[in-house]
Write an enzyme that holds these catalytic residues in place. Structure first.
Site, PDB file in Angstrom:
ATOM      1  N   ARG A  52      -7.187  18.160  23.465  1.00 44.91           N
ATOM      2  CA  ARG A  52      -5.961  17.478  23.897  1.00 44.91           C
ATOM      3  C   ARG A  52      -5.964  17.881  25.398  1.00 44.91           C
ATOM      4  O   ARG A  52      -5.413  17.050  26.316  1.00 44.91           O
ATOM      5  CB  ARG A  52      -4.897  18.031  23.020  1.00 44.91           C
TER       6      ARG A  52
ATOM      7  N   ASN B  28      -7.106   0.316 -19.652  1.00 47.11           N
ATOM      8  CA  ASN B  28      -7.408   0.758 -20.769  1.00 47.11           C
ATOM      9  C   ASN B  28      -6.726   2.076 -21.588  1.00 47.11           C
ATOM     10  O   ASN B  28      -6.734   2.284 -22.580  1.00 47.11           O
ATOM     11  CB  ASN B  28      -9.097   1.060 -21.001  1.00 47.11           C
TER      12      ASN B  28
ATOM     13  N   SER C  88      -2.065   8.920  20.764  1.00 44.60           N
ATOM     14  CA  SER C  88      -2.393  10.291  21.114  1.00 44.60           C
ATOM     15  C   SER C  88      -3.982  10.281  21.032  1.00 44.60           C
ATOM     16  O   SER C  88      -4.664  11.239  21.649  1.00 44.60           O
ATOM     17  CB  SER C  88      -1.802  11.378  20.065  1.00 44.60           C
TER      18      SER C  88
ATOM     19  N   HIS D 281     -15.142   7.896 -23.824  1.00 42.16           N
ATOM     20  CA  HIS D 281     -14.978   7.656 -22.257  1.00 42.16           C
ATOM     21  C   HIS D 281     -16.319   8.237 -21.602  1.00 42.16           C
ATOM     22  O   HIS D 281     -16.982   7.591 -20.861  1.00 42.16           O
ATOM     23  CB  HIS D 281     -13.944   8.573 -21.637  1.00 42.16           C
TER      24      HIS D 281
ATOM     25  N   GLU E  63      -4.757   8.518   6.008  1.00 33.41           N
ATOM     26  CA  GLU E  63      -6.054   9.040   6.883  1.00 33.41           C
ATOM     27  C   GLU E  63      -7.445   8.713   5.794  1.00 33.41           C
ATOM     28  O   GLU E  63      -8.305   8.376   5.866  1.00 33.41           O
ATOM     29  CB  GLU E  63      -6.275  10.434   6.933  1.00 33.41           C
TER      30      GLU E  63
ATOM     31  N   HIS F  27      -0.933  22.004  12.213  1.00 34.26           N
ATOM     32  CA  HIS F  27      -1.910  21.118  13.197  1.00 34.26           C
ATOM     33  C   HIS F  27      -3.174  21.610  13.843  1.00 34.26           C
ATOM     34  O   HIS F  27      -3.610  20.690  14.640  1.00 34.26           O
ATOM     35  CB  HIS F  27      -0.934  20.306  14.147  1.00 34.26           C
TER      36      HIS F  27
ATOM     37  N   PHE G 284      -6.402  16.575  10.169  1.00 31.51           N
ATOM     38  CA  PHE G 284      -6.297  15.820   9.150  1.00 31.51           C
ATOM     39  C   PHE G 284      -7.624  15.176   8.620  1.00 31.51           C
ATOM     40  O   PHE G 284      -7.532  14.538   7.540  1.00 31.51           O
ATOM     41  CB  PHE G 284      -5.223  14.689   9.499  1.00 31.51           C
TER      42      PHE G 284
ATOM     43  N   ASP H 278      -7.928   3.240 -14.568  1.00 30.23           N
ATOM     44  CA  ASP H 278      -6.591   4.072 -14.474  1.00 30.23           C
ATOM     45  C   ASP H 278      -6.761   5.251 -13.506  1.00 30.23           C
ATOM     46  O   ASP H 278      -5.719   5.555 -12.891  1.00 30.23           O
ATOM     47  CB  ASP H 278      -6.173   4.675 -15.853  1.00 30.23           C
TER      48      ASP H 278
ATOM     49  N   HIS I 125     -21.251   7.429 -19.646  1.00 29.38           N
ATOM     50  CA  HIS I 125     -19.823   6.933 -19.835  1.00 29.38           C
ATOM     51  C   HIS I 125     -19.954   5.428 -20.538  1.00 29.38           C
ATOM     52  O   HIS I 125     -20.015   4.400 -19.677  1.00 29.38           O
ATOM     53  CB  HIS I 125     -18.963   6.552 -18.598  1.00 29.38           C
TER      54      HIS I 125
ATOM     55  N   GLY J 199     -17.723   6.635  -7.689  1.00 26.06           N
ATOM     56  CA  GLY J 199     -17.655   7.681  -8.235  1.00 26.06           C
ATOM     57  C   GLY J 199     -16.575   8.595  -8.301  1.00 26.06           C
ATOM     58  O   GLY J 199     -15.549   8.861  -9.253  1.00 26.06           O
TER      59      GLY J 199
END
Lengths: 715, 715
Positions: B573, B238, B436, B315, B463, B526, B490, B208, B77, B166
């Site tokens: 849990r 740019n 939690s 680019h 997260e 969940h 998550f 960007d 690039h 990257g």
């Protein structure tokens, strides 16, 4: 291996569920009493002529359904419904256009509860307004096995719920997708000289959690860019999240950020009691046609609870008997648990007649449209039937071994462009990698502000939102077939959206190019290794890795056919041959023999995608040495696992334990097919930056290594 | 199975690489010539007394190194380095404090190239300023196998590169983590009456693409909230991304958004030639101490290329010979490929002496500090040595079967609080799930603006940024041990950050609670199902699922010990017993026998986490029926796979094919241990919303099902 499959509630349950008990006896009266006062079916914001006391009673009914249900299930989130109940009242009773008795009526306004943990808010609204899916019995079954009222809203369980939310931020992105679908179809089908047949708003309630998630910024940046004026998001600004007051981690100026994203922003300072403020805000939102609107509604979480409102305590735990009693007293709610006063039902159940009228008005408009624009009507009807056009799959080309070697991403480009004319619902694009993913439909321009009828979507570098927006497009249920693309590695950025496709039965097609170390010089940050395994492990996701043109055609055939199951297609950057024996039909079986020996094979070589050729080359060598070799192409594990035991045995006979799998990816999972004695030729470490042929050599993914492994397993 | 492990370049290569060829002969002269003109070691922005022509020559040298390297490798690039070269000149020659001959000097300014595809920019700067890791030979080896100049910056390959970038957006989040680490250590150790010993800036260039990614909004919202005044981000505005002009998908007002996030924002309108503007902007940025600064630098991508500048063509593809010639002519660059004029080296290599002086100044400050604050100095030295304190692991409690049944998330809380006093580098927190995840260190307050010395970090519902910020903290290389937490599901939001931990050798500890359908009522959005498999497939990630207190202690022991390898700990849990036989030592082996029969077992039951107890209960039943049962606890596949063949055979003898695995998760991958004849008790579909015990019953993850499966495999 033993696995458990839970029977899914069919998505048509609303229509089939007539046997479900309803709160029926008084509905008739309710219809007659309230309809005159209700908002007109055109859903303009009009202040209905019911007393403020009754309005407050209606709002409190929402609150106490949520309080009581969460208490009964000993689990859930009462705070959000208590704070958002005024929004619920205004939206469902005065603003939104929907038909409780036909939850999937095409032209309904869409509502998305992005703050999905507040699911009892949505169930309360569905119950109060007369959806068959949520009778009082189901409210009482909140969060219980096999109920229609699960912990978070699930579209595949509860008619009336449009999308599946819960993972924060997904819902607002789904809403952007729903609004995109409306804008697109409206631009394609509406005519200036007849009433619009595509004309609905998309409403969304989102909270602080959704606002903090990056995915929402991505999608809302796009919504602002696209100017989706019929998207109205209500931000439940209650300043409480699980860790406490948002002061501790979230002090940005959200309104200013949304202005920067190109949104129209309104603030309702007192969302707890200022009903007129809510009404006015929504009216203003509708008046701005070229921008989406964010209505920041400042509320108290758990409004009405004298000791827990405005605290984290009311966010995700039952109020409990004492505080419930105190809240009843505080809000003057004199009704026992789960009792909804008749005058409240009278108000809300007017939605049934209103919805019926609205749907009939729309049907009337459709008739007029049909008369004036029969061809366009036929197209509209065909598309929104969600049935695929007859013989569409014939558009997919097939290939012969002598055809030019191409990368499967190039074949994918061929397939997309073959399908674009025959599948008018195909819409999609790439996360700023269109020239690499090769995903542009040449017959179409770009979906942009001012050109909503076009079908190429430019998502920018926003993978996560892209997936979630595509879920929204799919779950618009209007026959649109969304696809989206990026480098395969960047599925890591959008994995939850992909999981939500799989969970919520959104048949999104994920076009994922540069599918291995074959990507080359960009190096390990860009080279997927474990990704095939990671998606093969995901329930309801079909993970395809086609070899050559025929299998790419086959992958698209499966992907398009499966409208309730997403497909991920892993495609190569580099060229590969069109191997003899590869076929569209073979792909549909997940794995199949492309080349066989006479009689009992000595060894089975199985491969996918760009490495299948290593298996056939190895077979050439081994056969010259007198070995009997079977080559199995293995484009889709999920489909193979679903074949009959006989078929599976015919492809991979238990008696043949000499097996080698070849794939430029992790060995993880292959033991299932090669057993403890088999060998995998692949890569279990990160790749590296170098030209692809060098990498294949260095990592030992070569024909001689396949031959060597085959000899070892035959020994 | 055959796997390939690429030998990694040791991270200390900079110090060991004396044998690498350098551009040595003229360095001496360069030092003498330029030093007087260079910025003072305190790195204030001062305009050096070199001619503007020479400045431009230096800037063009950066451009042509990038052009030539990309041309030679036929891949890469060039556009970003060509546009950002003026920033490179100002930062490396006038602003930043670093020592090329000691790349890991503690008090260096950190630089992050978030737009990592522009890696040749960074390699050009490292080469020009005299880092041993990037001699001209390495520039010529850009993107080749085993080079120190891979396609994207990789900290584990190239000394001088702080983090691995990257995947867009990761870098700016790493930068937030680096700045957090600096702010934290500065607050902990600096004293008002002596020179600061922790005092550096973090600079980042992002483009960007980074701006569009949601992760950057998450991290920058936190940076604004925290007021990290020593974070200075330069936004290469740019307006070109891969799909073309950003007009097509990115029209938001970025500057306004960053103001909304609480940043100080400056715009340099002409980043191509306005060197004074860049200098002034950085000076202004430094003057604002309580906010991070975004300098929006408007540039032309591929500046200098007469036909390709400001287009996507420049680019991600080589300029090619013709356009390179045209660019040489256009910029008046008369030197052949890869030649850097001596006067340019003279300017840049002054960094070597400047860096040496800066480091010596700092050492002097340390001596003064040590004299005045010997205790604090000892703490600082111990921490920043990155060695773990002696006997730290003794703080981890162990448990007996009669100890109370607890959830492993509760044991995790115990471990974190046991370690907090003995590991002064432990810092971390949760993405708004602290109550939690149970991750608060009770001995510490919150890391906030005004309380940077505290160690509990409140990430909010972010997260992905959380993971990437933790990577930055880990790669600050100052002995901090970052941990972060959310619900296990998550991880789907933060997967790329976790992969970057694994790839870039950042020993982050991922504390992931609610690790199965045992989560209960929140339902399938969940409930992780495929997540254990998906991380077991990820290279260099240790995936732990401990059973009970001893194994949770063991998981933390492994996690803390492995400072170059991340660990994900899946925690329940729900409560579970402290089973006899479970141990810290066992965990270190990945899998181990916790209960055995006399003589050859009839069946091996293997389980993890909350399901291990089902194995022992089934063993009780089977033994009563006269069967010989071995129970294997399997907390970590990666560690087991790394044991000796003898050990593995001793735990899972090949001769015993009757095997059952039990885990409330996908069967995917278990075939590797149970073989084609074994059975897995688990769940291969999404879960559902219901109380956990009901779910276990409905999905058949119960002791009777284990007994049944055991009998089936023994049959």
């Amino acid at each position: 291996m033993q696995t458990m499959l839970k029977q899914r509630v069919p998505t048509t349950v609303g229509k089939q569920a007539q046997a479900l008990p309803r709160v029926a006896p008084k509905i008739g009266r309710a219809r007659n009493t309230v309809v005159a006062q209700a908002a007109p079916a055109t859903a303009k914001v009009a202040k209905p002529a019911i007393s403020r006391d009754l309005v407050d009673k209606c709002i409190n009914a929402i609150r106490f359904l949520a309080i009581d249900a969460v208490n009964k299930s000993k689990s859930g989130h009462p705070g959000m419904p208590m704070g958002c109940a005024p929004m619920g009242y205004v939206l469902w009773n005065e603003v939104m256009k929907y038909n409780p008795k036909d939850p999937y009526w095409f032209n309904r306004d869409r509502f998305v509860l992005s703050a999905g943990h507040g699911s009892m808010f949505q169930y309360a609204m569905l119950h109060l307004t007369g959806y068959d899916s949520v009778p009082l019995e189901q409210v009482k079954q909140f969060r219980q096995w096999d109920s229609l009222t699960p912990g978070h809203p699930e579209n595949f369980v509860t008619p009336g719920v449009e999308v599946t939310t819960g993972p924060l931020g997904q819902g607002i992105c789904n809403a952007v997708g729903l609004a995109l679908a409306e804008a697109h179809l409206a631009a394609r089908f509406n005519k200036p000289d007849v009433k619009p047949i595509v004309d609905h708003y998309t409403y969304c309630i989102l909270g602080d959690g959704c606002m903090m998630e990056g995915i929402s910024n991505e999608a809302c940046s796009l919504a602002g860019h696209w100017g989706l004026g019929k998207l109205i998001a209500l931000y439940d600004d209650n300043k409480i999240s699980i860790d406490g007051h948002t002061d501790i981690s979230f002090t940005e100026d959200v309104a200013k950020r949304y202005e920067a994203l190109g949104w129209h922003v309104i603030h309702v300072i007192n969302g707890n009691t200022d009903i007129d403020g809510l009404r006015a805000a929504i009216a203003q939102a509708k008046a701005v046609k070229d921008k989406p609107t964010l209505i920041k509604v400042s509320t108290l979480i758990g409004y009405g609870s004298p000791n827990k409102a405005d605290t984290h305590d009311v966010h995700g735990a039952p109020l409990g008997p004492e505080e419930t009693a105190a809240t009843r007293k505080n809000l003057g709610w004199e009704y026992p648990e789960f009792e909804v006063p008749q005058d409240v039902y009278d108000v809300f159940r007017a939605a049934v007649k209103r919805g019926d009228e609205a749907e009939n008005e729309w049907k009337q408009a459709c008739e007029e449209y049909k008369a004036k624009y029969p061809k366009e009507w036929a197209e509209f009807e065909a598309l929104t039937s969600c049935n695929l056009p007859a013989n569409w799959a014939e558009a997919l080309p097939t290939f012969k071994p002598e055809d030019k070697q191409l990368a499967t991403r190039q074949h994918s480009q061929t397939m997309i462009n073959a399908l674009a004319p025959v599948l008018p619902g195909l819409v999609g694009g790439s996360a700023d990698l269109a020239p690499s993913n090769l995903t542009l439909m040449k017959i179409s321009g770009d979906f942009q502000k001012g050109s909503y009828a076009e079908r190429n979507v430019r998502f920018g570098v926003r993978e996560h939102a892209m997936g979630a927006i595509c879920n929204g497009i799919a779950l618009h249920r209007s026959g649109l077939i969304p696809y989206c693309a990026t480098f395969y590695i960047f599925t890591d950025y959008m994995r939850n959206a992909m999981r939500m496709s799989a969970l919520s039965e959104a048949g999104v097609i994920y076009v994922m190019t540069h599918d291995s170390i074959g990507l080359g010089e960009d190096g390990p940050t860009h080279q997927p290794v474990e990704h095939l395994a990671s998606f093969r492990a995901m329930p309801n996701m079909m993970m395809m890795r086609p070899a050559g043109g025929n299998e790419t055609a086959g992958a698209y055939k499966v992907a398009v056919e499966n409208r309730k199951r997403p497909t991920t297609i892993a495609l190569s950057r580099q060229n590969m041959p069109n191997l003899p024996g590869t076929s569209v039909e073979g792909v549909a079986k997940g794995a199949y023999i492309i080349r066989d020996s006479e009689g009992h094979p000595d060894v089975i070589l199985m491969g996918t995608g760009s490495e299948l050729q290593l298996c056939t080359e190895a077979a050439d060598i081994l056969e010259k040495e007198g070995k009997k070799v079977r080559v199995v192409s293995f484009p889709c594990w999920e489909l193979f696992d679903e074949q009959s035991a006989e078929y599976k045995e015919s492809v991979l006979p238990k008696a043949i334990e000499a097996r080698v799998s070849v794939e430029a990816g992790s060995s993880f999972g292959w033991a299932k097919y090669i057993g403890l004695k088999g060998k995998h030729i692949g890569i279990d470490d990160f790749g590296a930056s170098a030209p692809a042929p060098i990498l294949y050599e260095k990592y030992g993914i070569t024909t001689p290594k396949v031959v060597e492994a085959a000899k070892a397993v035959m020994a």
